[in-house]
Design a protein around this motif. Structure first.
Motif, short mmCIF file in Angstrom:
data_model
loop_
_atom_site.label_atom_id
_atom_site.label_comp_id
_atom_site.label_asym_id
_atom_site.label_seq_id
_atom_site.Cartn_x
_atom_site.Cartn_y
_atom_site.Cartn_z
N HIS A 249 -58.64 55.31 69.87
CA HIS A 249 -58.53 55.20 71.33
C HIS A 249 -59.80 54.56 71.89
O HIS A 249 -60.91 54.97 71.54
CB HIS A 249 -58.34 56.60 71.94
N PRO A 250 -59.66 53.59 72.78
CA PRO A 250 -60.84 52.91 73.33
C PRO A 250 -61.82 53.86 74.02
O PRO A 250 -63.03 53.61 74.02
CB PRO A 250 -60.24 51.93 74.35
N CYS A 288 -51.26 54.17 81.77
CA CYS A 288 -52.28 54.85 80.97
C CYS A 288 -53.40 55.31 81.90
O CYS A 288 -53.95 54.50 82.65
CB CYS A 288 -52.84 53.89 79.92
N PHE A 290 -56.33 55.76 81.44
CA PHE A 290 -57.63 55.13 81.16
C PHE A 290 -57.63 53.64 81.51
O PHE A 290 -58.66 52.99 81.38
CB PHE A 290 -57.96 55.34 79.66
N HIS A 291 -56.52 53.10 82.02
CA HIS A 291 -56.43 51.63 82.12
C HIS A 291 -57.44 51.03 83.11
O HIS A 291 -57.82 49.88 82.99
CB HIS A 291 -55.00 51.16 82.42
N CYS A 294 -60.60 50.51 80.82
CA CYS A 294 -60.44 50.20 79.40
C CYS A 294 -60.73 48.73 79.08
O CYS A 294 -60.17 47.85 79.73
CB CYS A 294 -59.02 50.54 78.97
N ALA A 296 -59.74 47.13 76.57
CA ALA A 296 -58.65 46.51 75.80
C ALA A 296 -57.34 46.44 76.59
O ALA A 296 -56.32 46.01 76.05
CB ALA A 296 -58.42 47.30 74.51
N ALA A 297 -57.35 46.86 77.87
CA ALA A 297 -56.09 47.00 78.62
C ALA A 297 -55.30 45.70 78.69
O ALA A 297 -55.86 44.62 78.82
CB ALA A 297 -56.40 47.51 80.02
N CYS A 301 -50.25 48.42 80.28
CA CYS A 301 -51.03 49.66 80.39
C CYS A 301 -51.03 50.20 81.83
O CYS A 301 -51.22 51.39 82.05
CB CYS A 301 -52.48 49.42 79.95
N PRO A 306 -48.77 55.89 77.73
CA PRO A 306 -48.76 56.02 76.27
C PRO A 306 -48.59 57.48 75.85
O PRO A 306 -48.98 58.39 76.56
CB PRO A 306 -50.15 55.49 75.86
N CYS A 322 -52.43 55.58 72.89
CA CYS A 322 -52.80 54.22 73.27
C CYS A 322 -51.74 53.28 72.72
O CYS A 322 -51.35 53.40 71.56
CB CYS A 322 -54.19 53.88 72.70
N HIS A 323 -51.27 52.34 73.58
CA HIS A 323 -50.26 51.39 73.12
C HIS A 323 -50.79 50.53 71.96
O HIS A 323 -50.00 50.00 71.19
CB HIS A 323 -49.85 50.46 74.27
N LEU A 324 -52.12 50.38 71.89
CA LEU A 324 -52.70 49.48 70.89
C LEU A 324 -53.46 50.25 69.81
O LEU A 324 -54.35 49.69 69.15
CB LEU A 324 -53.67 48.50 71.57
#
Ligand code: SF4
Length: 344
Positions: A249-250, A288, A290-291, A294, A296-297, A301, A306, A322-324
């Protein structure tokens, strides 16, 4: 079966009406749908920024707060459905808390021997003529001079008082210690001693622990498993080595990259900087949570929530919301790398 299990636990607070602001309709979502467990003899490190819900979760585990929703199970039995005597045994004996501030958790008018004896007397664990001996044994077990039982808290240093707090918790023969920032109020010089004491007691007594700390270096030293919380939710959960080496998770990645490190020649570290503060738990963002912070969003997101699930290619116990997560766990962002590393 886990020793402690929380399922779908929520703790929402209604906003208070004050002189300066009307109460809003949306609750404060301090803990928002958490699944969490601790196995026998396991230490679980709970990490996240201030206000992420760690301390509220700790208070729910200790019975100091009731969840608004969800179940808390102890040895497979739901705590809320227990007979009062069984619930009291679990919450007042088998689960014990070690607090951040050892001064505040001891009564300055009572000798440390009296404070340590209190739980033994309350729960009638020993006949009166054996309590003093047991208190002396407990003080010795935590590395204090047993002959100092008649002294008062002001005669001890912070590190010694934290040892008294630990002896007090051990006096009622707990199975789970919930340690909420147990060394953050202590001088750096004595922190390692208290941490080593907790680790030794865990080994010798087969204790389980929930270990809450800001310092992720300390959490790594203490924990078998790591659980990361953000905005009242668990966002990553896994065995310590998996989470530290292949973080999924980022947000956990940002927390880990902030650990102060001395780099060897040829090593470099590009830290993941957390911008801004966490959003309000009264009005969390869509998608998300956290978007908004984040690195990496991606577009989805901001809309798709997620789910906490196993990361492909990782042990099943290692999960992230997390989607990623798959991609993130294989990247080296925020980790120490050698300059010659081709993936840098
Ligand atoms: Fe970042 Fe998107 Fe993963 Fe949330 S789901 S942590 S915003 S990449």
């Amino acid at each position: 079966m886990s020793l402690l299990e929380l399922e779908g636990v929520r703790r929402h607070y209604r906003q208070k009406h004050t002189m300066f602001a009307k109460a809003g309709h949306s609750p404060v979502r301090a803990v928002d749908g958490v699944d969490f467990h601790v196995d026998e003899s396991e230490t679980v490190g709970l990490v996240g920024e201030s206000g992420c819900g760690k301390s509220t979760l700790a208070r729910i585990i200790c019975g100091l707060e009731a969840p608004s929703e969800g179940a808390v199970r102890w040895d497979g039995a739901e705590v809320a459905a227990m007979r009062p005597a069984d619930r009291a045994r679990v919450l007042h004996r088998e689960v014990q808390m070690v607090f951040q501030d050892p001064h505040a958790s001891l009564d300055p008018r009572r000798s440390i021997g009296q404070s340590v004896a209190e739980g033994i007397e309350t729960h009638r664990l020993l006949p009166g003529n054996r309590i003093a001996g047991r208190v002396q044994d407990l003080l010795a077990q935590v590395g204090l001079n047993p002959d100092h039982a008649d002294r008062y808290p002001h005669e001890f240093s912070g590190g010694q008082l934290q040892r008294v707090g630990i002896a007090r918790a051990l006096a009622v023969e707990p199975r789970l210690l919930v340690c909420d920032e147990p060394v953050s109020a202590l001088d750096i010089s004595v922190r390692a001693q208290v941490l080593n004491l907790l680790n030794r007691l865990k080994r010798e007594l087969g204790l389980s622990m929930v270990f809450i700390a800001h310092d992720l270096d300390v959490v790594q030293h203490m924990s078998d498993r790591i659980v990361t919380m953000y905005l009242g939710k668990v966002v990553e959960d896994g065995d310590c080595d998996d989470v530290y080496e292949r973080t999924g998770h980022p947000y956990t990645r940002a927390l880990l990259s902030a650990i102060p490190r001395k780099l060897a020649p040829g090593e470099r570290l590009e830290r993941v900087v957390l911008e801004g503060d966490p959003p309000s738990p009264i009005d969390p963002p869509a998608g998300c949570p956290f978007h908004t912070r984040c690195y990496a969003a991606i577009d989805r997101c901001a809309t798709d929530v997620p789910v906490l699930r196993p990361i492909p290619g990782e042990p099943a116990r290692h999960r992230a919301s997390c989607h990623l997560a798959d991609e993130i766990s294989r990247s080296r962002v925020g980790q120490v790398q050698t300059v010659a590393d081709p993936s840098f």
